[in-house]
Design a protein around this motif. Structure first.
Motif, short mmCIF file in Angstrom:
data_model
loop_
_atom_site.label_atom_id
_atom_site.label_comp_id
_atom_site.label_asym_id
_atom_site.label_seq_id
_atom_site.Cartn_x
_atom_site.Cartn_y
_atom_site.Cartn_z
N ARG A 218 4.87 2.17 4.61
CA ARG A 218 4.71 3.62 4.47
C ARG A 218 4.33 4.01 3.05
NH1 ARG A 218 10.24 5.01 7.85
NH2 ARG A 218 9.31 5.07 9.93
N ALA A 219 4.89 3.32 2.06
CA ALA A 219 4.60 3.65 0.67
C ALA A 219 3.21 3.22 0.23
CB ALA A 219 5.64 2.99 -0.24
N SER A 220 2.54 2.40 1.03
CA SER A 220 1.23 1.89 0.64
C SER A 220 0.08 2.83 0.97
CB SER A 220 0.98 0.55 1.35
OG SER A 220 0.83 0.76 2.75
N GLN A 221 0.33 3.93 1.69
CA GLN A 221 -0.77 4.78 2.15
C GLN A 221 -1.63 5.34 1.00
OE1 GLN A 221 -1.43 5.11 5.52
NE2 GLN A 221 -3.36 5.82 4.64
N PRO A 222 -1.07 5.73 -0.15
CA PRO A 222 -1.94 6.22 -1.23
C PRO A 222 -3.00 5.21 -1.65
CG PRO A 222 0.33 6.82 -1.68
CD PRO A 222 0.35 5.92 -0.48
N ALA A 223 -2.67 3.93 -1.62
CA ALA A 223 -3.66 2.92 -1.99
C ALA A 223 -4.82 2.91 -1.00
CB ALA A 223 -3.00 1.54 -2.06
N PHE A 224 -4.55 3.08 0.29
CA PHE A 224 -5.62 3.12 1.28
C PHE A 224 -6.46 4.38 1.13
CE2 PHE A 224 -2.74 0.12 3.31
CZ PHE A 224 -3.63 -0.83 3.78
N ASP A 225 -5.81 5.51 0.85
CA ASP A 225 -6.55 6.75 0.65
C ASP A 225 -7.49 6.64 -0.55
OD1 ASP A 225 -5.15 7.77 2.79
OD2 ASP A 225 -3.68 8.81 1.56
N GLU A 226 -6.99 6.06 -1.63
CA GLU A 226 -7.82 5.91 -2.82
C GLU A 226 -8.97 4.94 -2.58
OE1 GLU A 226 -7.30 5.16 -7.65
OE2 GLU A 226 -5.58 4.96 -6.30
N TRP A 227 -8.70 3.87 -1.86
CA TRP A 227 -9.76 2.92 -1.52
C TRP A 227 -10.86 3.61 -0.72
CZ3 TRP A 227 -8.77 -1.72 2.33
CH2 TRP A 227 -9.99 -2.40 2.55
N LEU A 228 -10.49 4.36 0.31
CA LEU A 228 -11.49 5.02 1.14
C LEU A 228 -12.29 6.04 0.34
CD1 LEU A 228 -12.76 5.46 3.91
CD2 LEU A 228 -10.92 7.09 4.43
N ALA A 253 -19.99 -1.47 4.13
CA ALA A 253 -19.00 -2.39 4.72
C ALA A 253 -17.62 -2.15 4.14
CB ALA A 253 -19.44 -3.83 4.48
N LEU A 254 -17.53 -1.83 2.85
CA LEU A 254 -16.22 -1.56 2.24
C LEU A 254 -15.60 -0.29 2.79
CD1 LEU A 254 -16.90 -2.58 -1.48
CD2 LEU A 254 -15.34 -3.70 0.12
N VAL A 255 -16.43 0.72 3.08
CA VAL A 255 -15.90 1.94 3.71
C VAL A 255 -15.32 1.62 5.08
CG1 VAL A 255 -16.52 4.21 4.63
CG2 VAL A 255 -17.44 3.48 2.44
N GLN A 256 -16.07 0.84 5.88
CA GLN A 256 -15.58 0.46 7.20
C GLN A 256 -14.33 -0.40 7.10
OE1 GLN A 256 -16.44 1.64 9.96
NE2 GLN A 256 -15.48 0.26 11.46
N ALA A 257 -14.30 -1.29 6.09
CA ALA A 257 -13.12 -2.13 5.91
C ALA A 257 -11.90 -1.30 5.58
CB ALA A 257 -13.38 -3.16 4.81
#
Length: 423
Positions: A218-228, A253-257
């Motif tokens: 749950r705490a990892s979501q900001p990292a995914f948001d920043e990546w996207l 490809a990185l966006v899809q990943a």
């Protein structure tokens, strides 16, 4: 519905804090050099305004340089030029208003309107218009701030800062893939860390590890948001920038990943939530800190490990056909099945680490793909968990998770599902 996390408040806060620290350090590692560049550019702009132009306090020279460069390595010339022109326009109009009609509440309205209209006429960029208005307000609202060098002193200072920023952007071209790759490594390693923590809980029968994995996920979501966000911005830049156009395929490809890894993380969180009551039922003694000697040697190594508002959803890749479903097994049978589940989760986590390395370096993910294919071929719920249908549901969740990861590794969705054992 999310089950309440039963970690003590202090333990949950520690897990969240550790995740935030990891993500914070990853941002610092990616941004420290661009920040250093912007800081040096600001000091050079100040020195030029002070020594070359002879302004005692060239305040807007470093302000313009810092605003135009920012603190990231993504510095397309168009954006730097927009910000530089916006700052210079706002400062120039503000100086003009102050010297012609003075300062006051209605002068603020005049300079805001004039700066925005002129900025929109010059270019369509929103940043140019925003900076023009902000700097004009600063000049009119604080007319004595940095006043030096005569009526046009602050305007020339802003021009100097913008020129220095443009020079830095031209002389230090950036690869739009760099930050997107770095964020991809962070996001995929977050997923691998959650899987390893969950596998350790399966193997040792400790519900605290399962809860720990859930909190980390749950705490990892900001990292995914920043990546996207980072990958999307870089991909959009590659569509219009001739220098970056050749990287458009990898950035897409990185966006899809990023989307697929976020989906895989959701499956991982559902996996840990559903496993929690099974672990507690099969090994209640472990919740009190007792260690089963038979489990020694089964410890799963930990490794440094981005929740949206939408609820977690995990859809099995295939519906389970009519087939003999076992009765609910006793604690010993469930424990045995969880050991098999732990082994497959470890294999998926290992391949996920390889996938993180491939995305971060731009290499072909051959090793990760081979590991994921091998793990997927073993995900038969009736073989891994013959004793309990609830443990079989954990295997189904792994099937959905590994299909998402195989797609990231370059396998088509159909091929990824075909490699799974038939149900």
């Amino acid at each position: 519905m999310n089950l309440p996390t039963r970690l003590p408040l202090t333990d949950a806060a520690r897990v969240v804090a550790e995740a935030r620290v990891r993500q914070g350090w990853s941002r610092v590692r990616a941004a420290w050099f661009p920040i250093l560049q912007a800081a040096v550019a600001g000091s050079i702009a100040f020195a030029i305004g002070h020594t070359v132009l002879g302004h005692p306090y060239p305040f807007f020279a470093p302000v313009s340089a810092w605003i135009a460069l920012g603190f990231t390595s993504d510095r397309p010339l168009r954006r730097v030029a927009e910000l530089s022109v916006g700052v210079a326009l706002g400062v120039g109009l503000g100086d003009l208003v102050v010297h012609v009609i003075g300062t006051g509440w209605w002068q603020v309205a005049v300079v805001l309107f004039a700066s925005a209209v002129i900025a929109r006429f010059i270019d369509r960029g929103a940043m140019l218009t925003t900076q023009a208005g902000v700097q004009a307000i600063v000049i009119v609202g604080l007319p004595a701030l940095g006043a030096s060098g005569g009526p046009l002193g602050r305007w020339t200072d802003a021009l100097v800062g913008g020129a220095v920023a443009l020079a830095v952007a031209v002389l230090t071209p950036s690869d739009p893939r760099r930050r997107a790759r770095a964020m991809a490594r962070v996001g995929v390693e977050e997923l691998a860390g959650v899987l390893r923590t969950a596998a350790r809980g399966f193997a040792a029968g400790r519900s605290s590890d399962i809860e720990d994995a859930l909190v980390r996920g749950r705490a990892s979501q900001p990292a995914f948001d920043e990546w996207l966000d980072t990958a999307t911005g870089a991909r959009d830049l590659a569509r219009v920038s001739p220098a970056a156009r050749r990287h458009r395929g990898e950035l897409t490809a990185l966006v899809q990943a990023a989307v697929l890894t976020d989906r895989a993380m959701r499956n991982a969180r559902v996996l840990t939530r559903r496993a929690l009551p099974l672990v507690e039922a099969s090994r209640p003694a472990q919740d009190h800190g007792e260690q089963d000697p038979a489990m020694q040697g089964h410890a799963v190594p930990d490794r440094a490990v981005p929740d949206r508002a939408a609820p977690d959803r995990a859809v099995p890749d295939r519906a389970v056909p009519d087939r003999a479903v076992p009765e609910a097994a006793g604690p010993e049978g469930v424990e045995h099945d969880l050991q098999a589940v732990a082994a497959t989760v470890v294999d998926i986590a290992t391949a996920t680490d390889d996938l993180a390395d491939a995305l971060a370096t731009g290499r072909a993910p051959d090793r990760a793909r081979a590991g994921l294919l091998a793990a997927a071929a073993r995900l038969d719920p009736f073989i891994l968990a013959p004793d309990d249908w609830q443990v079989q549901s954990l295997v189904l969740l792994q099937r959905s998770l590994v299909v998402d990861l195989l797609e990231i590794a370059g396998v088509s969705p159909r091929e990824a599902r075909d490699v799974l054992p038939p149900l």
